[in-house]
Design an enzyme around this catalytic site. Sequence first.
Site, PDB file in Angstrom:
ATOM      1  N   ARG A   1       0.803  -1.220   0.000  1.00  0.00           N
ATOM      2  CA  ARG A   1       0.000   0.000   0.000  1.00  0.00           C
ATOM      3  C   ARG A   1       0.840   1.276   0.000  1.00  0.00           C
ATOM      4  NH1 ARG A   1      -2.909   1.073   5.543  1.00  0.00           N
ATOM      5  NH2 ARG A   1      -1.161   1.276   6.939  1.00  0.00           N
TER       6      ARG A   1
ATOM      7  N   ARG B   1       0.053  -5.967  17.426  1.00  0.00           N
ATOM      8  CA  ARG B   1       1.133  -5.056  17.765  1.00  0.00           C
ATOM      9  C   ARG B   1       0.525  -3.887  18.529  1.00  0.00           C
ATOM     10  NH1 ARG B   1       3.870  -1.772  14.690  1.00  0.00           N
ATOM     11  NH2 ARG B   1       2.341  -1.826  13.034  1.00  0.00           N
TER      12      ARG B   1
ATOM     13  N   GLU C   1       6.877   7.691  18.737  1.00  0.00           N
ATOM     14  CA  GLU C   1       6.096   6.457  18.632  1.00  0.00           C
ATOM     15  C   GLU C   1       7.032   5.247  18.620  1.00  0.00           C
ATOM     16  OE1 GLU C   1       2.987   6.592  15.613  1.00  0.00           O
ATOM     17  OE2 GLU C   1       3.348   4.482  15.156  1.00  0.00           O
TER      18      GLU C   1
ATOM     19  N   TYR D   1      -7.143  -4.588   9.996  1.00  0.00           N
ATOM     20  CA  TYR D   1      -6.768  -3.177  10.032  1.00  0.00           C
ATOM     21  C   TYR D   1      -7.764  -2.399   9.185  1.00  0.00           C
ATOM     22  CZ  TYR D   1      -4.571   1.242  10.012  1.00  0.00           C
ATOM     23  OH  TYR D   1      -4.374   2.589  10.188  1.00  0.00           O
TER      24      TYR D   1
HETATM   25  P1  FAD Z   1     -12.004   1.488  17.955  1.00  0.00           P
HETATM   26  O1  FAD Z   1     -11.809   2.919  17.607  1.00  0.00           O
HETATM   27  O2  FAD Z   1     -10.849   0.709  18.448  1.00  0.00           O
HETATM   28  O3  FAD Z   1     -13.218   1.380  18.973  1.00  0.00           O
HETATM   29  C1  FAD Z   1     -13.525   0.211  19.692  1.00  0.00           C
HETATM   30  C2  FAD Z   1     -14.081   0.633  21.034  1.00  0.00           C
HETATM   31  O4  FAD Z   1     -14.572  -0.540  21.718  1.00  0.00           O
HETATM   32  C3  FAD Z   1     -13.035   1.259  21.952  1.00  0.00           C
HETATM   33  O5  FAD Z   1     -13.467   2.535  22.380  1.00  0.00           O
HETATM   34  C4  FAD Z   1     -12.935   0.265  23.122  1.00  0.00           C
HETATM   35  O6  FAD Z   1     -12.718   0.910  24.365  1.00  0.00           O
HETATM   36  C5  FAD Z   1     -14.309  -0.390  23.089  1.00  0.00           C
HETATM   37  N1  FAD Z   1     -14.315  -1.710  23.731  1.00  0.00           N
HETATM   38  C6  FAD Z   1     -13.495  -2.750  23.492  1.00  0.00           C
HETATM   39  N2  FAD Z   1     -13.796  -3.783  24.321  1.00  0.00           N
HETATM   40  C7  FAD Z   1     -14.836  -3.380  25.075  1.00  0.00           C
HETATM   41  C8  FAD Z   1     -15.580  -3.999  26.134  1.00  0.00           C
HETATM   42  N3  FAD Z   1     -15.298  -5.234  26.561  1.00  0.00           N
HETATM   43  N4  FAD Z   1     -16.571  -3.303  26.713  1.00  0.00           N
HETATM   44  C9  FAD Z   1     -16.860  -2.034  26.304  1.00  0.00           C
HETATM   45  N5  FAD Z   1     -16.182  -1.404  25.314  1.00  0.00           N
HETATM   46  C10 FAD Z   1     -15.186  -2.070  24.716  1.00  0.00           C
HETATM   47  N6  FAD Z   1      -7.418   5.465  10.345  1.00  0.00           N
HETATM   48  C11 FAD Z   1      -7.385   6.412   9.386  1.00  0.00           C
HETATM   49  O7  FAD Z   1      -8.333   6.507   8.593  1.00  0.00           O
HETATM   50  N7  FAD Z   1      -6.338   7.291   9.294  1.00  0.00           N
HETATM   51  C12 FAD Z   1      -5.274   7.248  10.151  1.00  0.00           C
HETATM   52  O8  FAD Z   1      -4.343   8.062  10.035  1.00  0.00           O
HETATM   53  C13 FAD Z   1      -5.279   6.258  11.166  1.00  0.00           C
HETATM   54  N8  FAD Z   1      -4.254   6.173  12.026  1.00  0.00           N
HETATM   55  C14 FAD Z   1      -4.279   5.197  12.972  1.00  0.00           C
HETATM   56  C15 FAD Z   1      -3.195   5.124  13.851  1.00  0.00           C
HETATM   57  C16 FAD Z   1      -3.178   4.137  14.814  1.00  0.00           C
HETATM   58  C17 FAD Z   1      -2.009   4.059  15.752  1.00  0.00           C
HETATM   59  C18 FAD Z   1      -4.251   3.202  14.899  1.00  0.00           C
HETATM   60  C19 FAD Z   1      -4.233   2.095  15.922  1.00  0.00           C
HETATM   61  C20 FAD Z   1      -5.313   3.290  14.049  1.00  0.00           C
HETATM   62  C21 FAD Z   1      -5.341   4.285  13.065  1.00  0.00           C
HETATM   63  N9  FAD Z   1      -6.416   4.409  12.196  1.00  0.00           N
HETATM   64  C22 FAD Z   1      -6.402   5.370  11.230  1.00  0.00           C
HETATM   65  C23 FAD Z   1      -7.566   3.479  12.266  1.00  0.00           C
HETATM   66  C24 FAD Z   1      -8.719   4.002  13.133  1.00  0.00           C
HETATM   67  O9  FAD Z   1      -8.279   4.178  14.457  1.00  0.00           O
HETATM   68  C25 FAD Z   1      -9.840   2.954  13.053  1.00  0.00           C
HETATM   69  O10 FAD Z   1     -10.323   2.869  11.744  1.00  0.00           O
HETATM   70  C26 FAD Z   1     -11.007   3.254  13.909  1.00  0.00           C
HETATM   71  O11 FAD Z   1     -10.599   3.487  15.220  1.00  0.00           O
HETATM   72  C27 FAD Z   1     -11.914   2.029  13.868  1.00  0.00           C
HETATM   73  O12 FAD Z   1     -12.960   2.216  14.699  1.00  0.00           O
HETATM   74  P2  FAD Z   1     -13.587   0.998  15.506  1.00  0.00           P
HETATM   75  O13 FAD Z   1     -14.855   1.534  16.039  1.00  0.00           O
HETATM   76  O14 FAD Z   1     -13.637  -0.236  14.706  1.00  0.00           O
HETATM   77  O15 FAD Z   1     -12.539   0.661  16.674  1.00  0.00           O
HETATM   78  N1  UDP Z   2       7.290   1.811   5.746  1.00  0.00           N
HETATM   79  C1  UDP Z   2       8.670   1.875   5.732  1.00  0.00           C
HETATM   80  N2  UDP Z   2       9.282   3.095   5.855  1.00  0.00           N
HETATM   81  C2  UDP Z   2       8.590   4.251   6.015  1.00  0.00           C
HETATM   82  C3  UDP Z   2       7.167   4.183   6.038  1.00  0.00           C
HETATM   83  C4  UDP Z   2       6.560   2.941   5.901  1.00  0.00           C
HETATM   84  O1  UDP Z   2       9.335   0.857   5.631  1.00  0.00           O
HETATM   85  O2  UDP Z   2       9.212   5.326   6.139  1.00  0.00           O
HETATM   86  C5  UDP Z   2       6.661   0.467   5.594  1.00  0.00           C
HETATM   87  C6  UDP Z   2       6.510  -0.253   6.936  1.00  0.00           C
HETATM   88  O3  UDP Z   2       6.701  -1.642   6.705  1.00  0.00           O
HETATM   89  C7  UDP Z   2       5.086   0.036   7.326  1.00  0.00           C
HETATM   90  C8  UDP Z   2       4.382   0.031   5.964  1.00  0.00           C
HETATM   91  O4  UDP Z   2       5.351   0.591   5.068  1.00  0.00           O
HETATM   92  O5  UDP Z   2       4.576  -0.974   8.200  1.00  0.00           O
HETATM   93  C9  UDP Z   2       3.072   0.840   5.932  1.00  0.00           C
HETATM   94  O6  UDP Z   2       3.346   2.168   6.260  1.00  0.00           O
HETATM   95  P1  UDP Z   2       2.249   3.195   6.770  1.00  0.00           P
HETATM   96  O7  UDP Z   2       2.874   4.516   7.003  1.00  0.00           O
HETATM   97  O8  UDP Z   2       1.079   3.108   5.854  1.00  0.00           O
HETATM   98  O9  UDP Z   2       1.875   2.524   8.174  1.00  0.00           O
HETATM   99  P2  UDP Z   2       1.008   3.071   9.376  1.00  0.00           P
HETATM  100  O10 UDP Z   2       0.900   4.549   9.271  1.00  0.00           O
HETATM  101  O11 UDP Z   2      -0.303   2.364   9.269  1.00  0.00           O
HETATM  102  O12 UDP Z   2       1.794   2.646  10.561  1.00  0.00           O
END
Ligand code: FAD
Ligand code: UDP
Length: 389
Positions: free
Chosen positions: A174, A257, A311, A359
């Site tokens: 991606r 992770r 991070e 994801y």
């Molecule tokens: P979540 O947001 O995880 O919500 C699940 C909820 O369920 C949580 O609030 C949790 O507390 C609750 N829950 C779990 N178990 C229980 C229980 N037993 N009882 C009650 N409540 C419970 N998406 C993007 O589009 N752009 C980005 O740049 C981006 N960056 C991200 C960076 C990181 C580090 C991560 C981890 C994700 C990122 N995402 C991003 C993805 C985005 O966070 C998810 O798409 C979104 O959060 C999904 O929503 P969800 O409702 O499925 O899950």
């Molecule tokens: N990646 C890398 N170098 C970079 C950025 C990304 O090798 O500088 C690779 C890495 O394996 C990562 C994947 O590309 O897991 C996807 O990157 P992205 O930034 O989309 O990951 P996220 O923001 O979801 O952590």
Amino acid sequence: MSDVVVVGSGFFGLTVAERLAEQFGVDVAVVDRRPHIGGNAYSEAEPTTGIEVHRYGAHLFHTSNERVWEYVNRFTRFTDYVHRVYTTHHGEVYPMPINLGTVNQFFRSAHGPDAARALIREQAAELGDRTPSNLDEQGVSLIGRPLYEAFIRDYTAKQWQTDPTELPASIIKRLPVRYTYDNRYFNDTHEGLPVDGYTAWLERMADHPRITVTLDTDFFDESQPVNKSATVGRVPVVYTGPVDRYFDFAQGELSWRTLDFEQEVLPTGDFQGTSVMNYADADVPYTRIHEFRHFHPERDYPQDSTVIMREFSRFAERGDEPYYPINTATDRERLEAYRARTAEEPQVFFGGRLGTYQYLDMHMAIGSALSMVDNKLAPLFGAGVGSEQ
Ligand code: FAD
Ligand code: UDP
């Protein structure tokens, strides 16, 4: 009792709740075990600077799905922020994803697109006609060994703590490689950040007279009024927590992770000049630094202080926040076993990132919640529980 229970107030749960309440007149009880709504998209103002910080990692909204774009615009306007990322390698900063600027800076050259393509093709030739079978081979075939080793190999090893030869090729598929100077991170039609922040957006979704949100409530805590044994089989339940937890890990634990974040307020108006700086080298323990003020250049933030967040990535243990599904062969087998069991739960609908062990970007979580409402929940509530017919 409400007509439906939604476990989890992330984007998936809130989209389902909002649609059921607004479109079908259904009374929805949302529970979340955290002390705030919004799941991982939650953000808050850092108290000393007022700078909006994304507590669970930086969240950039982007989508090419017109239905999702129309839907999210009911709750928030978006800024014209366009995401761009830079990476530091051996003390030098390069643009990411890899583009003509990266190639020319790295090779101290002035190639046009055709010459750059020819160079990369030559450097990727070691793979011959073989289809890449792991991330290492995929990286080399995409950009050749020198660029792969500089920008991908060690970053990926830090992020996944797994040798890239043992990771699936799909992880970096991606990541675009461009033979132009375009260094936009995303290719989607729509991109931006919510004008008044993620939490305001999420609160507007939950702000409906038919929706009740109860925080600090774990669905598996039997002392809470809304819990698994009090609701399953009695009212429909939309469950967005971890699927393995729902079944008491009976088929084994799914691996994730997690991330550790180190936040710091610094006495300068600008620490790194951009919102995200990746660190490509193995000797820097973190993968990237976010500087939140740069997500909102239009805001009136203080000129003498800034908030940064380093991070770090590692395997999650029980009790850690699960962030990225690892998806080993064992995980996939276990997931199949859980899927078979979810099909037998009476009127429990598993969704979202944790409930499906996938994801999902925000727009994907919202899109799949809208589909669940259409395909699975509308037939239950089509007549409108709250209406009199
Ligand atoms: P979540 O947001 O995880 O919500 C699940 C909820 O369920 C949580 O609030 C949790 O507390 C609750 N829950 C779990 N178990 C229980 C229980 N037993 N009882 C009650 N409540 C419970 N998406 C993007 O589009 N752009 C980005 O740049 C981006 N960056 C991200 C960076 C990181 C580090 C991560 C981890 C994700 C990122 N995402 C991003 C993805 C985005 O966070 C998810 O798409 C979104 O959060 C999904 O929503 P969800 O409702 O499925 O899950
Ligand atoms: N990646 C890398 N170098 C970079 C950025 C990304 O090798 O500088 C690779 C890495 O394996 C990562 C994947 O590309 O897991 C996807 O990157 P992205 O930034 O989309 O990951 P996220 O923001 O979801 O952590």
